[in-house]
Write an enzyme that holds these catalytic residues in place. Sequence first.
Site, mmCIF file in Angstrom:
data_model
loop_
_atom_site.group_PDB
_atom_site.id
_atom_site.type_symbol
_atom_site.label_atom_id
_atom_site.label_comp_id
_atom_site.label_asym_id
_atom_site.label_seq_id
_atom_site.Cartn_x
_atom_site.Cartn_y
_atom_site.Cartn_z
ATOM 1 N N LYS A 236 0.845 -1.196 0.000
ATOM 2 C CA LYS A 236 0.000 0.000 0.000
ATOM 3 C C LYS A 236 0.878 1.242 0.000
ATOM 4 O O LYS A 236 1.719 1.428 0.866
ATOM 5 C CB LYS A 236 -0.905 0.001 1.226
ATOM 6 N N ASP B 129 -2.261 10.589 3.758
ATOM 7 C CA ASP B 129 -3.679 10.252 3.884
ATOM 8 C C ASP B 129 -4.389 11.252 4.790
ATOM 9 O O ASP B 129 -4.239 11.225 6.006
ATOM 10 C CB ASP B 129 -3.820 8.839 4.466
ATOM 11 N N LYS C 74 -9.798 12.971 8.586
ATOM 12 C CA LYS C 74 -9.257 12.532 9.870
ATOM 13 C C LYS C 74 -9.192 13.701 10.851
ATOM 14 O O LYS C 74 -9.087 14.857 10.447
ATOM 15 C CB LYS C 74 -7.842 11.972 9.677
ATOM 16 N N ASP D 154 1.598 6.196 5.940
ATOM 17 C CA ASP D 154 0.602 5.315 5.334
ATOM 18 C C ASP D 154 1.116 4.615 4.081
ATOM 19 O O ASP D 154 0.385 3.854 3.448
ATOM 20 C CB ASP D 154 -0.674 6.108 5.021
ATOM 21 N N ASP E 96 -12.033 7.364 3.978
ATOM 22 C CA ASP E 96 -10.827 7.069 4.736
ATOM 23 C C ASP E 96 -10.494 5.579 4.719
ATOM 24 O O ASP E 96 -9.476 5.160 5.250
ATOM 25 C CB ASP E 96 -10.984 7.554 6.188
ATOM 26 N N GLU F 237 -9.506 4.011 2.138
ATOM 27 C CA GLU F 237 -9.009 4.078 0.763
ATOM 28 C C GLU F 237 -7.944 3.055 0.454
ATOM 29 O O GLU F 237 -7.721 2.710 -0.702
ATOM 30 C CB GLU F 237 -8.475 5.489 0.468
ATOM 31 N N ARG G 12 -7.763 -0.151 0.941
ATOM 32 C CA ARG G 12 -8.313 -1.350 0.302
ATOM 33 C C ARG G 12 -8.756 -1.064 -1.124
ATOM 34 O O ARG G 12 -8.809 -1.960 -1.968
ATOM 35 C CB ARG G 12 -9.457 -1.899 1.144
#
Length: 512
Positions: A255, A260, A267, A278, A337, A339, A341
């Site tokens: 990933k 993010d 967030k 991230d 959030d 995202e 996946r």
Amino acid sequence: MDFQLKTLTVARAAAEKSDVLIVLVGSAPIGAKDPLSARIASARKAGDLPDKAGKLLALYHPDEVAASRVVLAAIGDGKPESVRTGVLAAVNAAKAQGPKRVVMVFAHEADGAAVASAVAAAADASYVYTTTKSKASNGEGGRSIRQLVLGVADAAAVTQAFGEARATVSGIELAKEWGNRPGNHCTPTLLADAAKELGRLPRIKCEVLGPKDVQKLGMGSFAAVAQGSAEPLRFIVLRYQGGPKDQAPVVLVGKGITFDTGGVSLKPAAEMDEMKFDMCGAASVLGTFRALGEIQPAINVVGLVPACENMNDGRALKPGDVVTSMSGQTIEVLNTDAEGRLILCDALTYAKRYEPAAVIDIATLTGACVVALGGVRSGLFTSDDALAAALQAAGEASQDRCWRLPLDDEYAEGLKSNFADVANVAGRAGGAITAAKFLQRFAGDFAWAHLDIAGTAWKSGAAKGATGRPVGLLVNYLMARARGTSAAAPSPSKSARKTGSSAAARKARSVQ
């Protein structure tokens, strides 16, 4: 750091010129009669150096030693975990004096596992991030220890283990470097440039796809996450060819969300700076390839990194939007959030073209995994028992541990949608598992495992920084496969293949 391996006894190490001499002392009796060994035996007998791993005794200008400072470090039973504890304590104590050359010697015989543990711990204790600091604050380049000589009774017997450990450390430090970089110093384009640099290593090739390429491939889910950012996405493809051309590769999917914000599902501001981490899944893939390029094992490995930012502008993905993945499955985005996946699912579909022996995705995916396992073990999800056993064994051997969590079909119930084939979230309960169940829909045609590293990829607080995990686990797993010593080769069950084909037809610290 420059690591060197030498055949040294305690007496010979005492004669080596260095700024600090570290002696790793196990609980077994010391048979040598040289002056330093005799002093160590006396200290143990007097209780000044307990056997408990991590206990230290410092000596200043002992007559029988060339180094001005000596640190005696207890390593207890001498097992890798105890060696790590002792070395971390000793190097942390030694580095306060700014030594340039350190000699570290085992007072007893040490096997390859102990040597590997010592190398990893010494590198971990001495690592310093300096890339975005001024030279004035760096001092002399940040890391004061330039060279560490590791002394053992028989260097030839542990040469291979030492070499692999040194290469693994290089990979871990590359992963730390890119994990620690701020978002403006680690954009998708810069991350892709780092991958291209790896293409200079033997047997490694790199290809980078841009937005138009991703669009042609039909990666609508990945592209949707990236559409709110001014930074263009990058899809990185790394190939290491160490085995025969017809050997099925292991595919690693990392990933790569380089920052993010959470998107429209924004967030909280507190600790949002940590969302630069991230992309640590992507960093671990790059780090693993760095190690492969140095070790050169007889195995084929493919690395896939979907890299983008999750940002807000007028084009950003909205809650309730429906996107179409590369597999053809439609996804209702209930939370922007979640995202990670959404980019991983398209990469998993892309992985199918390699007819892989196994696919492992690595992601800072869910805050729920942090709640479940804290920062000690990474979450492991797979329906393949052989793959699970191999990864767990690799985690134990590398001290980069994981813990297997369930994948019962009932956990997927919450992912049902009235408006798409699947929703991207299923509520708070079992969040790490439902995220894995989402990814499993796109991995039905091959042996697959998911590592949720949200709790282990970095540390917060005073020790804030990337850990480089799970590079150690991944390298150990790949080396075991290359040697044929890992668990039996995993293979998807018939039911898993059937499920996959039918599906294809039709954090404040919540990291998603």
